[in-house]
Write a protein that holds these residues in place. Structure first.
Motif: not given
Length: 167
Positions: A7-17
């Protein structure tokens, strides 16, 4: 523990995008979507090890035939025609034959979305309100967010946070 990390990695990927899209928007580049009257033109920056082109970014390119339709829609609106009259003219309604001849050369104009089959007054209104036709790209009107764990919803953002770029 693994689901929490995912979940944390998904949120980081969302923020990078989101950060990458913000950078593109600030440069006046395409961040997604297609707009009637324009074509999305990929720009390449070289090739990879296999010889495949590497896409750097996407720019707007005027689609001249569609752009003339857009200009005619604006001309009709300025001349005092309503949204229904413009849509009916675009659809080739025989009651609007004179307008069709004057603004579109007497032909029915194919709609922006191939599946719908016809122009609607709401679609004409959306075009008239779209700032891109005035040379302004607006980014950040909406943001996707989670609601209740799994449900993704689109939430309107405060206009002060929008990015506006003249192109």
């Amino acid at each position: 523990a693994r689901s929490c990390a995912a979940e944390v990695e998904r949120e980081k990927a969302r923020q990078r995008t989101r950060d990458a899209m913000l950078a593109r928007a600030k440069r006046g580049l395409v961040t997604g979507g297609v707009v009637f009257g324009y074509r999305n033109k990929p720009v390449y920056s070289g090739t990879d090890a296999s010889g495949n082109p590497i896409r750097s970014h996407v720019e707007l390119e005027i689609a001249h035939a569609e752009a003339e339709v857009v200009r005619s829609i604006f001309r009709m609106f300025v001349a005092g025609y309503g949204l229904k009259a413009i849509a009916r003219t675009l659809n080739g309604d025989p009651r609007y034959a004179l307008e069709s001849e004057r603004y579109f050369g007497g032909r029915r104009v194919p709609p922006p979305r191939k599946g719908s089959g016809s122009w609607a007054p709401s679609g004409v209104n959306t075009m008239l309100q779209n700032e891109r036709y005035r040379g302004i790209i607006v980014w950040g009107r909406y943001r996707n967010t989670d609601r209740g764990g799994r449900t993704r919803v689109r939430v309107a953002q405060d206009p002060s946070s929008w990015i506006r770029v003249e192109v």
